[in-house]
Design an enzyme around this catalytic site. Structure first.
Site, PDB file in Angstrom:
ATOM      1  N   ALA A  76      58.775  28.147 -45.648  1.00 40.07           N
ATOM      2  CA  ALA A  76      57.810  28.194 -44.540  1.00 40.07           C
ATOM      3  C   ALA A  76      56.892  26.988 -44.612  1.00 40.07           C
ATOM      4  O   ALA A  76      56.621  26.454 -45.690  1.00 40.07           O
ATOM      5  CB  ALA A  76      57.002  29.492 -44.582  1.00 40.07           C
ATOM      6  N   ASP A  77      56.421  26.567 -43.461  1.00 43.90           N
ATOM      7  CA  ASP A  77      55.476  25.448 -43.396  1.00 43.90           C
ATOM      8  C   ASP A  77      54.533  25.684 -42.226  1.00 43.90           C
ATOM      9  O   ASP A  77      54.969  26.075 -41.142  1.00 43.90           O
ATOM     10  CB  ASP A  77      56.220  24.126 -43.206  1.00 43.90           C
ATOM     11  CG  ASP A  77      55.273  22.934 -43.215  1.00 43.90           C
ATOM     12  OD1 ASP A  77      54.578  22.749 -44.229  1.00 43.90           O
ATOM     13  OD2 ASP A  77      55.217  22.197 -42.209  1.00 43.90           O
TER      14      ASP A  77
END
Length: 207
Positions: A76-77
């Site tokens: 995730a970012d």
């Protein structure tokens, strides 16, 4: 159910996976490609590219190990975007102060990219949430900086912490602003045969 690996050291993401009843292992990724990304690329493309890079790095480390070969890796970012400018984690207090003063009294967008990798298939997605800050005084900003909370968070604030007092309106997924869009993640997990209500029930009953 596939063993799950979270390719992130984020305490917020870990707390959310735990809240969902998932058992998982943390292997933090050192992947950081934002400096190499095209700054003109849409924010959604940037977060998905980086999330996938994080997941791929951890997947390569674990795919050849028998104990983790069947694992599902989650990357995730999250970024904050204001008028087309990407606000990542502040490098120092001066940058954090600048970010907060810029966000004061205005709407901004929070994008989180997701990448789920398994040896059978890869899925990616993103979520966008609009957030509005009430006007902030210099005294409030300075006091918030002294807590240390802004320093490891995109946009220099945490909506799950003291930063919540600055937010007066939100449009979209709250959990996305924390760094993990839970409803979107649930839909992706279903594609791997992981149904979160069933997982939570099993964990809760001890079966």
């Amino acid at each position: 159910m596939h063993p799950i690996i979270l390719a992130s050291a984020s305490p917020r993401r870990q707390d959310l996976l735990t809240m969902l009843g998932l058992e998982f292992k943390v292997i933090a990724s050192s992947f950081e490609e934002r400096a190499k990304l095209d700054p003109a690329a849409p924010p959604a493309e940037q977060v998905v590219t980086t999330a996938r890079g994080k997941a791929e790095e951890v997947f390569r480390l674990t795919a050849s190990v028998p104990e983790t070969a069947d694992s599902l890796v989650i990357g995730a970012d999250t970024i904050v975007v204001l008028d087309g400018e990407v606000l990542g984690k502040p490098a120092d207090q001066a940058e954090a102060r600048r970010m907060l003063k810029t966000l004061s009294g205005r709407w901004h967008q929070v994008f989180t990219g997701l990448a789920l990798l398994h040896r059978e298939k890869t899925l990616t997605a993103y979520e966008m949430t609009r957030v509005h800050f009430r006007p902030l005084t210099d005294r409030e900003i300075d006091a918030y900086l002294r807590t240390g909370e802004p320093m490891d968070k995109a946009g220099a604030y945490g909506i799950q912490g003291l930063g919540a007092i600055f937010v007066d309106r939100i449009e979209g997924c709250f959990y996305n602003v924390m760094g993990l869009p839970v409803p979107r993640l649930a839909l992706l997990l279903k594609e791997y045969g992981i149904n979160l209500p069933e997982v939570k029930t099993l964990v809760g009953t001890g079966d």
